[in-house]
Each structure stands twice: as structure tokens, then as C-alpha cells.
Design a protein around this motif. Structure first.
Motif, mmCIF file in Angstrom:
data_model
loop_
_atom_site.group_PDB
_atom_site.id
_atom_site.type_symbol
_atom_site.label_atom_id
_atom_site.label_comp_id
_atom_site.label_asym_id
_atom_site.label_seq_id
_atom_site.Cartn_x
_atom_site.Cartn_y
_atom_site.Cartn_z
ATOM 1 N N GLN A 1 0.857 -1.169 0.000
ATOM 2 C CA GLN A 1 0.000 0.000 0.000
ATOM 3 C C GLN A 1 0.891 1.216 0.000
ATOM 4 O OE1 GLN A 1 -2.893 0.062 -0.590
ATOM 5 N NE2 GLN A 1 -4.240 -0.725 0.981
ATOM 6 N N PRO A 2 0.540 2.194 -0.772
ATOM 7 C CA PRO A 2 1.379 3.388 -0.751
ATOM 8 C C PRO A 2 1.261 4.148 0.561
ATOM 9 C CG PRO A 2 -0.508 3.688 -2.199
ATOM 10 C CD PRO A 2 -0.527 2.270 -1.768
ATOM 11 N N PHE A 3 0.063 4.168 1.122
ATOM 12 C CA PHE A 3 -0.131 4.917 2.361
ATOM 13 C C PHE A 3 -0.859 4.061 3.374
ATOM 14 C CE2 PHE A 3 1.280 8.650 0.362
ATOM 15 C CZ PHE A 3 0.745 8.682 -0.905
ATOM 16 N N GLN A 4 -0.678 4.420 4.630
ATOM 17 C CA GLN A 4 -1.416 3.701 5.663
ATOM 18 C C GLN A 4 -2.782 4.339 5.842
ATOM 19 O OE1 GLN A 4 0.640 3.053 9.291
ATOM 20 N NE2 GLN A 4 2.592 2.717 8.286
ATOM 21 N N PHE A 5 -3.704 3.542 6.337
ATOM 22 C CA PHE A 5 -5.054 4.049 6.493
ATOM 23 C C PHE A 5 -5.232 4.727 7.828
ATOM 24 C CE2 PHE A 5 -5.986 2.423 2.640
ATOM 25 C CZ PHE A 5 -5.995 1.048 2.539
ATOM 26 N N THR A 6 -6.027 5.751 7.832
ATOM 27 C CA THR A 6 -6.232 6.472 9.080
ATOM 28 C C THR A 6 -7.661 6.395 9.578
ATOM 29 O OG1 THR A 6 -6.711 8.464 7.837
ATOM 30 C CG2 THR A 6 -4.445 8.146 8.583
ATOM 31 N N SER A 7 -8.610 6.322 8.655
ATOM 32 C CA SER A 7 -9.989 6.410 9.133
ATOM 33 C C SER A 7 -10.486 5.041 9.557
ATOM 34 C CB SER A 7 -10.894 6.956 8.032
ATOM 35 O OG SER A 7 -10.953 6.013 6.984
ATOM 36 N N ARG A 8 -11.481 5.078 10.419
ATOM 37 C CA ARG A 8 -11.977 3.825 10.980
ATOM 38 C C ARG A 8 -12.601 2.929 9.930
ATOM 39 N NH1 ARG A 8 -15.761 3.197 16.288
ATOM 40 N NH2 ARG A 8 -17.408 2.603 14.879
ATOM 41 N N GLU A 9 -13.312 3.524 8.981
ATOM 42 C CA GLU A 9 -13.980 2.687 7.984
ATOM 43 C C GLU A 9 -12.957 1.884 7.221
ATOM 44 O OE1 GLU A 9 -16.026 6.430 8.743
ATOM 45 O OE2 GLU A 9 -14.278 6.175 7.485
ATOM 46 N N PHE A 10 -11.886 2.573 6.827
ATOM 47 C CA PHE A 10 -10.874 1.872 6.049
ATOM 48 C C PHE A 10 -10.211 0.778 6.866
ATOM 49 C CE2 PHE A 10 -9.668 3.613 1.871
ATOM 50 C CZ PHE A 10 -10.699 4.496 1.716
ATOM 51 N N ILE A 11 -9.883 1.118 8.097
ATOM 52 C CA ILE A 11 -9.158 0.134 8.905
ATOM 53 C C ILE A 11 -10.047 -1.071 9.200
ATOM 54 C CG2 ILE A 11 -8.052 -0.257 11.121
ATOM 55 C CD1 ILE A 11 -7.156 2.595 11.091
ATOM 56 N N THR A 12 -11.335 -0.810 9.439
ATOM 57 C CA THR A 12 -12.231 -1.928 9.739
ATOM 58 C C THR A 12 -12.273 -2.916 8.590
ATOM 59 O OG1 THR A 12 -13.593 -0.326 10.898
ATOM 60 C CG2 THR A 12 -14.542 -2.484 10.515
ATOM 61 N N TYR A 13 -12.318 -2.386 7.380
ATOM 62 C CA TYR A 13 -12.447 -3.277 6.241
ATOM 63 C C TYR A 13 -11.109 -3.740 5.696
ATOM 64 C CZ TYR A 13 -17.401 -2.319 5.852
ATOM 65 O OH TYR A 13 -18.741 -2.242 6.097
ATOM 66 N N SER A 14 -10.045 -3.303 6.356
ATOM 67 C CA SER A 14 -8.762 -3.581 5.717
ATOM 68 C C SER A 14 -8.254 -4.971 6.004
ATOM 69 C CB SER A 14 -7.718 -2.569 6.180
ATOM 70 O OG SER A 14 -7.486 -2.775 7.553
ATOM 71 N N CYS A 15 -8.839 -5.657 6.966
ATOM 72 C CA CYS A 15 -8.315 -6.993 7.199
ATOM 73 C C CYS A 15 -9.401 -7.918 7.706
ATOM 74 C CB CYS A 15 -7.158 -6.968 8.195
ATOM 75 S SG CYS A 15 -7.667 -6.534 9.832
ATOM 76 N N VAL A 16 -9.093 -9.183 7.558
ATOM 77 C CA VAL A 16 -9.962 -10.219 8.107
ATOM 78 C C VAL A 16 -9.233 -10.774 9.305
ATOM 79 C CG1 VAL A 16 -10.845 -12.533 7.697
ATOM 80 C CG2 VAL A 16 -10.964 -10.833 5.908
ATOM 81 N N ARG A 17 -9.913 -10.925 10.387
ATOM 82 C CA ARG A 17 -9.204 -11.411 11.572
ATOM 83 C C ARG A 17 -9.709 -12.788 11.940
ATOM 84 N NH1 ARG A 17 -5.658 -9.514 15.142
ATOM 85 N NH2 ARG A 17 -5.803 -10.308 17.239
#
Lengths: 771, 192
Positions: free
Chosen positions: B176-192
């Protein structure tokens, strides 16, 4: 003396005086060595959690029941091949086959004999359609047929026939009874008395009642209990490593859990108790035991019921057996003292089974708590719940039994009223039983279909089906947890949170799905709630893997990955068959950049449950990091095949495809992901990324503009837009966007990158200035 | 937020000490897998006490100045912050007063990047490794060397109670070029 000793042993077993039972039984075996007595001794040992003793006693025995008990002890000791060998059906009769099934369930995980396991479960289901555990396992294996097919009218007919199996002539019955009783014995692992009891009672029985009834009871319930037994074992089989851990459970927490269970179950079971009382009473009369015994028996029944929460295998069994006892009682509603002897006899079997199931409960028998009013079936159901992920089937059984409990409440009272009546009563109750069966099948059908769909990750459909349940059934811990899980799989964490909160309210002591709940809170970044949940779970049961999973998630949320890893490893230690704990360990290893161990953890998880798509995803992520893009794509694709609804997986699959230069497919995948879940902004962002790398800046910008609407606070969106404008040398816009990106407080690395980009932007300006 | 006292880039700036160790969330301790060594030590006060998370134990040197603490990483890492715990009240003449931080690929090509002077410090001392340039936000290096050039009251040997080294967290999502900051992005960014 032999009979007396046997009687003493069995009564000791019922009252949980295990050491007494063992001692007396050893004396019995010394004086009268016979296989039946050895079986009784083995039963005593099994109750006392000394499987190894039972193993050695029963090694090499040939009787069907002995082999069954031997298989149980092998499973407890983790000697699966021996267990399988013991259960190998030398005679292909129904009972033996049914006994085989639970072992096969266990074996499927290890010896990769998935097909044979599926086969056995299907056969078990066809023989006994009420065997929820088998259906559940089929769902987990991904090989379940539609619930409508399984829990159908034909199934109802099958059960009905089993219950009302028209008896043949008496002598055959006698023999059949013996056999069935023997089967019953071995299935329930209960009192050895039964053949003797039966013998002693047979005189009475055949004197007073047409043999048919006896045949009915023995024939009917006997086949049922064997399946109950197999369901027993299947339940037992699944968490087999756990019993070992169970023995270490401190009595206080268990009692704490048990008590509320009992309080509430007492109410629920009281209708059953009415039935049981009658049945028990008849037996007691014959055996000249006091009323006190009856109460104790009931208490053991309740303990057995409450053990639904515990991880004892016989949970479903007692439930089913009490239900079946009820059914049997209904079928023979005349509740002739003697007539019911047959059923009472079988029901005692069940109670024996019940008492055996409650082995972990200390002798703090709470006979006083039984006389409560009848709570809602769901309530009792919930209180009974405090199980781990593997215990679904038990809960289902509880669900089924609670629904039937209300049914039998009527029947029980009716039954008593009809004391002394004859066949007319039978017919009336027969129809009641059939309607009961149909109701039960209906319930199982709904639950089964819902569970199957959620195992196939068709979550929206599963949710729709669960909504069809009655209000009472829906508001039970198990169902609400399943609803929560379905929302979780759909990445709808807020709804999942709600569902799980309700589940916790409904049954605060349950562990079902609590690991998923902790992950939901982790995703929602709810530190307070998560730490509260973790604390609660640990204080409820320190030896449940879910508590440690929740605790680990808590630390992971605070970025303390090492402690989180420790916690997850504890969860693994507690139950090495708990796939999710392995997956979480893998996540933590990756966070600590320890990819080797991460891969190992994910692979252990997959070994346990090949349909655990989180592990496939985890492996894909590791390979993505390591730039092994083919591997990454392969793993993401496997995850996608298992769970085709998850937009996150689609997104990553697209990323992997793009890395493999298959950009067309990648873009298609991203589009699919965007359609699959409107709320997920990531596929759009990734799509933009791909387009940027393909130098299709216009389209990328379009996507990003749309994305701005969805997530206005995301700095990476602006940063990417800034990059695009920089590419086009539109400096003002680039500056604007970089500035916006910086305002949104990106991470330090990104700040550096963005500032660098800004600097580079200005270089031409400076050159212009210098000129 | 990293609480730092005034931090200059020139040499010889004095820094006090902070009671609490507070570090940015996006920094993480980098030196757990590194190889730590010291130029000399007294028996019973070896290098392990620099890393034991115990402020009561310390490393004591036992040789000529400058005393060196070498931290070698297995690969080039990005570093941002070095934090030391020293206590003038307890250690008096053993407290370091002039510290030089050097970096390089190995012992042969270490280059000094920062010097700090301490005046009676009590607590955690933060030494940032970033330059002014955004390009120099992080120090990319194989090896870090912390040299104690002199002590308070001209003491010969030195006590250092704890040292921690921080660098940025990697992007949780690879490629990824940049890291995510907002909650929506972070929530959907991974499967746990």
C-alpha cells in the motif's frame, strides 16, 4: 451378594460417590469376574475421569457394550485408531453403526477421512433424524444437505415408527429387550443393573401387560438412545481433548454456573420430573428404594441437563433421553405401573446416563432448587448454555428439548391422570407424540437450515431463516450467537455487536461465539467493551480458550502483540483443536513480522479445519508481504471459494492478481467486491490504486472522487489524489490534496512521504523562482 | 504524543529527564531482535540490565572512556528515537553527561549523527534521530552505537539503567502506498 454389590455400585454412581463405587466395584469384580462386571467397573472409572483404568480393563473385550466403553476411553486418551478398531462393526447392525459415527467425526480431522466421516454422519442421520450433532458436523464439513430433506416428513415417519414399533411375540421380545437393553447400557454407559432389573421386572411385565408395550418401549427408546448415545459420543468426540482440561476446572466456577442453570432448569425440567417421578416411582417400587433416591435421581437428571453448559459429552444424551423418556411415556400413556416399567426402565437408563453425565459436579446436590415455576423454554435453554464452539450440538439439543419440554409438560400431567387406562390412551398420546415429533422436526429444520447456510457463508439467507424462529427460540444464546456470527461474516460489525450483546444478556455464562464477539469488538476498536468482555470471560472460566482469545484481542488492540500472542498461545494450550486460536496466533506472529511462525500457526489452524477461511486469508497475506504472488493468489482464491461473500477477500484477491500483472481480472474482482458490499470503501481505493499503476489517471480520479464521499476522513485518499495531480503537474491541486492528507494526521511514515512529495512538487517552482 | 523537552540538532544541547516513558502510537520498539553489546562491564551489571525493563538494575562500565553500547540489527531498519533512562540522584558521578550517537553498517564505518549533553537528568531522556528534512525523518541503518563520552563530576565509569530504540510501525497492509487512518478503512482492511 453379587446383586447387592451391583445395586450398591449403581446407587453410588447415581449419587456421585465415585470412590465408593469404584471400591465396591473392584470387590465385585474380584469375587464375580465377568465381562458385565468389568463393564460396570469401567463405567465407574470413566465417571471418575480415569479413562486409562477403563482402557486397561476393557482392552480385548468382545461384547458390544464393552467395545463401546473401550472406544470412549480410547477417545479420551486420544488413541483414535484403537477406538475406531474397537467400534469397527463386526456385525452390521444399526446400533453398532451408530456408535461408529461419533468416532468418525473425530477421525475426520486427523486421518483426513472426510468422505467416510460424511458417510457415517449421513447414515446416522437417516437412522435417527433427530441426531442434530451429526447434521451439525455435516454442515461444518460443508457436506450437509438441505435441512428440509433431512428433517422432513419421512424423518417424522421414521421416528414415529421407531417409537411405535409393533412388537412381535413375547419370547423374541425378551431377547430383543435384553439386546436393546444391552445396547442401551453401553450407549448410556449407565447402570449395569438394567439386564438384571429387566429380568426381575420381566416377570411382572409379562404378567401384567401385553408384551407389546414392553417391546415398544424397549424397542423404541433403545434404538433412540443408541443414536442418542452416538450423538453423545459425537459431542464427546469433538471436544475430546477438552475433557482432560475439564477435569482441572475448579469446582467453584462450575458450581456457579451450575447453580443458575439448575435454578432455571429446575423449572424447565419440572414437567419432565413429573414424568420421571412416575416412571421412577414405578421402578423404585420394584427395587424397594426410598423416595429420596428418586429425588437424587432427578437431581442427577438436572445435573445432567445443566451439564449442557459443561463440556461433558452426555449432555445431549440426557436431554434427548429425557425427551425420549417423555415420548416413550406418552406412547404408553396408560402409565401402568408395570407398563411403564418398560419405559421407566429405559428412562432409568437415561437417568443413569444423566447421572453419569454429571460426573464433574461435586456432590453439592441441589435438590431443593428444582421446584421452580416453569420458565420460558428459551430461558432454560440459555442458562444451560455455557459451552464452547464445539458444543453447538448440545445447545441445539437443548433447544429441541426445551421445545419438547413444554410439550411434555402437558403430556406428563396427562399421563398421570391416565394412570391405569389402556390402549385408548395410547392412541391419543400417539397423536400428541406425532405432533410433537413434527414440531420438533420443524424447529430442527429451521435451525439446521440456518446453520447450514451460515456454514456456507450465505449469511443473509441464514439470517432470514433464523428470523423465522419463534420469539422464544430466537432469543436464546445459541441462536443470537449464530446471528452475530452471520453479521460478522458479512463484515457488518455493528449489527454483530448488537446481536452478541443480546446473546450475552440471554445467557451470560455461555462461551459460544464469544471469541467471534471479541474480534467484532476488536474491529470496532471498542477497547472498553472488549476489556470488559475479556475480564468477564476469564473470571467465569479461566480454562476456556475463548476467554484467552478475548484477552489476546484486547492486547492486540493496544498493539501489545507479544502479550496478545502469549494469550492466544494459552488458548491453544487449553484446546489444541480450537482452530480460531491458531489463526489468531498466526495474526500476531505476522504483526510481529515473524512470518515463519505465522505460517506454521495458520497451517495448524487449517489442519484442524480446512474450511477456516481466515487462515487461508492469513497465509495469503504473508505471501503477499513476501512478494510470493502466486502463492498469495492461490490462498486468497481458496479463501474466496470458501466464503464467496466477503468483499475483503475479494479485494485482496484483486490485489494479488494485480501484483501478478493480471490487471483485468484484478479490476473485475474489485468491481465484484464493490458490488458485494456497498459499505466497504477499500475495493474502490484498491481499484484506484490499480488504475494509477496502470496510468489510467482519469478513471482513478473518478473513483477517488466517489470514494471521498464514502470516507471523507481518510488521508490516504487525498494523498493518492495528490499523487495523481502531481503526475499531471497540476501543482495547486496536488498541494491542496497533500495538505488535506497531512491535516488528517497520517502515520509518521506517510507524513514523511507526503512531505517529500510536496518538496519535490516545489522544486520546479523554485527553479522558476531562481530564474 | 512523544513528550520531549527541547531537542536541538546542534551539538551540546542540554536535556532534562522525564518521569514517564510516553511514545507515539505509531512507533514501536525495534531492538528486541537486535544484538546488544557493550565495550566493558562490571560483573553483575552486564548488558542484559539495559534491556530488562527494570529501572533498578543498571549496566556499569568498567574500562576507559568512551563507553560504548552497540546495537546491531539483522537488516537495515528505520529508527526514529532512542530513549535512555538515567538517574543523577542515584548514580551521581556515574551519570552520563555527554552522549554521542553513531550509526553505520558496522564497526568500520560508524558515523556520528547526534551528540547530546545531559545536565543532572532524572528519568527518561529522549533523543530523536530524525533530521529536519522530511527525507531524514528516519535513520536507516544496520547498526547503532551509543557512546558515553563523559560523566557527571568527571566520573570514570557510567551507569545506564535502560535503553530503548524506536522506529515506525510497518504498514499492516502490504503493498500500500499509504497507511489508512480512518476507521472505515481500517475496519475493512483486514480479516481477523
Amino acid at each position: 451378594m453379587e446383586t447387592l454389590l451391583i445395586d450398591c455400585v449403581q446407587s453410588s454412581l447415581r449419587h456421585f460417590m465415585l470412590r465408593n463405587a469404584i471400591f465396591l466395584c473392584e470387590r465385585l469384580c474380584a469375587d464375580f469376574p465377568s465381562e458385565l462386571n468389568s463393564q460396570l467397573l469401567a463405567i465407574c472409572y470413566l465417571h471418575n475421569n480415569q479413562a486409562y483404568c477403563a482402557y486397561h480393563i476393557l482392552k480385548g473385550t468382545q461384547m458390544a457394550q464393552s467395545r463401546y466403553l473401550f472406544a470412549i476411553s480410547c477417545v479420551q486418551m486420544d488413541l483414535l485408531t484403537e477406538a475406531e478398531a474397537a467400534l469397527c462393526p463386526t456385525e452390521p447392525n444399526a446400533e453398532a453403526l451408530l456408535l461408529y459415527h461419533p468416532i468418525s467425526e473425530f477421525l475426520k480431522w486427523y486421518t483426513d477421512r472426510r468422505k467416510s466421516a460424511v458417510d457415517h454422519f449421513k447414515r446416522a442421520l437417516s437412522m435417527d433424524p433427530l441426531l442434530w450433532a451429526a447434521y451439525e458436523e455435516l454442515c461444518v464439513l460443508g457436506a450437509a444437505e438441505e435441512a428440509n430433506g433431512v428433517f422432513s416428513e419421512a424423518a417424522a415417519l421414521c421416528i414415529w415408527q421407531q417409537l411405535l414399533n409393533p412388537g412381535s411375540n413375547t419370547p423374541n421380545l425378551q431377547i430383543t429387550n435384553e439386546d436393546h437393553v444391552v445396547v442401551l447400557n453401553k450407549t448410556l454407559g449407565s447402570e449395569e443393573m438394567s439386564p438384571r432389573q429387566l429380568k426381575s421386572m420381566q416377570g411382572n411385565i409379562f404378567r401384567d401387560t401385553p408384551g407389546n408395550h414392553v417391546a415398544v418401549f424397549s424397542g423404541g427408546p433403545s434404538s433412540q438412545p443408541s443414536s442418542g448415545g452416538s450423538s453423545n459420543i459425537s459431542l464427546y468426540g469433538t471436544p475430546s481433548p477438552m475433557p482432560a482440561q475439564l477435569y482441572g476446572v475448579a469446582p467453584p466456577p462450575l458450581c456457579r454456573n451450575v447453580q443458575p442453570n439448575l435454578n432455571i432448569l429446575g423449572g424447565e425440567s419440572s414437567p419432565k420430573s413429573k414424568i420421571n417421578t412416575t416412571l421412577q416411582g414405578s421402578r423404585r417400587k420394584l427395587l424397594d428404594e426410598g423416595k429420596l433416591r428418586k429425588k437424587f435421581c432427578l437431581s442427577s437428571a438436572y445435573f445432567g441437563l445443566s451439564q449442557v453448559s459443561g463440556r461433558l459429552f452426555s449432555d445431549s444424551e440426557p436431554r434427548r433421553s429425557t425427551r425420549l423418556a417423555g415420548e416413550a411415556a406418552n406412547t404408553n400413556s396408560n402409565s401402568l405401573q408395570v407398563g411403564t416399567n418398560g419405559s421407566g426402565h429405559s428412562s432409568t437408563r437415561y437417568f443413569g446416563g444423566l447421572s453419569s453425565s454429571s460426573k464433574l459436579i461435586s456432590a453439592a446436590i441441589r435438590s431443593g432448587t428444582f421446584c421452580k415455576g416453569q420458565p420460558s423454554a428459551s430461558e432454560s435453554f440459555d442458562e444451560g448454555r455455557r459451552s464452547e464452539s464445539f458444543d453447538d450440538s448440545r445447545l441445539d439439543n437443548t433447544a429441541t428439548t426445551s421445545s419438547s419440554a413444554s410439550l411434555f409438560a402437558d403430556d406428563g400431567s396427562l399421563e398421570r391422570e391416565r394412570t391405569g387406562q389402556q390402549m385408548g390412551g395410547v392412541l391419543a398420546h400417539g397423536s400428541r407424540v406425532s405432533s410433537g415429533i413434527l414440531e420438533l422436526l420443524d424447529l430442527l429444520r429451521t435451525l439446521g437450515e440456518g446453520y447450514r447456510l451460515s456454514c456456507m457463508y450465505r449469511c443473509q439467507d441464514a439470517l432470514d431463516i433464523y428470523m423465522k424462529l419463534s420469539h422464544k427460540q430466537y432469543n436464546t444464546g445459541w441462536v443470537l450467537s449464530q446471528v452475530g456470527k452471520a453479521y460478522f461474516e458479512m463484515v457488518d460489525y455493528l449489527e454483530a455487536d448488537q446481536a452478541f450483546t443480546l446473546a450475552r444478556q440471554a445467557s451470560p455464562y455461555s462461551f459460544e461465539g464469544m471469541d467471534i464477539y471479541s474480534t467484532v469488538l476488536f474491529h470496532l476498536k471498542e477497547e472498553m467493551k472488549l476489556s470488559y468482555l475479556a475480564q468477564e470471560l476469564i473470571s467465569t472460566d479461566r480454562l476456556a480458550p475463548q476467554s484467552w482469545c478475548a484477552m489476546g484481542n484486547c492486547y492486540s488492540l493496544q498493539k501489545d502483540h507479544e502479550t496478545a500472542l502469549k494469550n492466544f498461545q494459552r488458548a491453544v494450550q487449553l484446546n489444541s483443536k480450537f482452530a480460531y486460536a491458531h489463526t489468531l496466533c498466526g495474526h500476531e506472529h505476522v504483526a510481529l513480522e515473524d512470518f515463519e511462525n505465522g505460517i506454521k500457526s495458520y497451517q495448524s489452524a487449517l489442519r484442524i479445519n480446512p474450511r477456516h477461511y481466515n487462515s487461508w486469508y492469513g497465509l495469503g497475506m504473508i505471501y503477499l508481504r513476501q512478494e510470493k504472488f502466486e502463492f498469495a493468489e492461490h490462498h486468497f482464491r481458496r479463501a474466496f471459494q470458501i466464503n464467496p461473500c466477503s468483499s475483503v477477500i475479494m479485494c485482496y484477491l484483486g490485489t494479488a492478481l494485480h501484483a501478478l500483472k493480471k490487471s483485468e481480472e484484478a479490476l473485475n474482482m474489485m468491481d465484484k467486491a464493490i458490488i458485494a458490499d456497498k459499505k466497504n470503501p477499500l475495493p474502490m481505493y484498491q481499484k484506484a490504486n490499480i488504475l494509477v499503476s496502470l496510468e489510467k489517471f482519469d478513471e482513478a480520479l473518478k473513483v477517488l472522487e466517489a470514494l471521498k464521499e464514502y470516507a471523507p476522513q481518510e488521508s490516504s485518499v487525498y494523498a493518492l489524489m495528490g499523487k495523481i495531480y502531481k503526475q499531471w503537474n497540476i501543482y495547486e491541486k496536488a498541494m491542496l490534496h497533500f495538505g488535506l492528507a497531512l491535516d488528517l494526521k497520517p502515520s509518521a511514515t506517510d507524513v514523511a512521504t507526503i512531505k517529500l512529495a510536496i518538496e519535490k512538487l516545489h522544486v520546479p517552482d523554485e527553479m522558476v523562482d531562481n530564474l | 504524543m512523544a513528550t520531549e523537552s527541547s531537542e536541538g540538532e546542534e551539538e551540546g544541547k542540554a536535556i532534562g529527564g522525564n518521569q514517564h516513558l510516553v511514545v507515539d502510537d505509531d512507533l514501536r520498539e525495534m531492538a528486541k531482535k537486535a544484538a546488544w553489546s557493550v565495550s566493558s562491564c562490571k560483573t553483575g551489571n552486564g548488558v542484559q540490565f539495559l534491556r530488562d525493563d527494570n529501572l533498578d538494575t543498571y549496566w556499569q562500565s568498567d574500562g576507559a572512556q568512551p563507553h560504548l553500547v552497540n546495537i546491531q540489527f539483522q537488516k537495515k531498519v528505520k529508527l526514529q528515537l532512542v530513549v535512555l533512562y538515567v538517574d543523577f540522584k542515584l548514580d551521581e558521578s556515574y551519570t552520563p553527561s555527554k552522549i554521542s550517537i553513531r550509526a553505520g553498517d558496522g564497526f568500520h564505518n560508524l558515523k556520528e549523527i547526534k551528540t547530546v549533553e545531559l545536565v543532572k537528568p532524572i528519568g527518561w531522556v529522549y533523543v530523536s534521530l530524525s533530521g529536519a528534512d522530511p527525507r531524514e525523518a528516519f535513520l536507516n541503518t544496520f547498526m547503532l552505537q551509543i557512546a558515553v563520552l563523559s560523566n557527571h563530576l568527571n566520573g570514570r565509569d557510567t551507569h545506564v539503567r535502560q535503553i530503548k530504540v524506536y522506529g515506525p510501525r510497518p504498514n499492516p497492509i502490504p503493498h500500500q502506498p499509504f497507511q489508512f487512518t480512518s476507521r472505515e478503512f481500517i475496519t475493512y482492511s483486514c480479516v481477523r
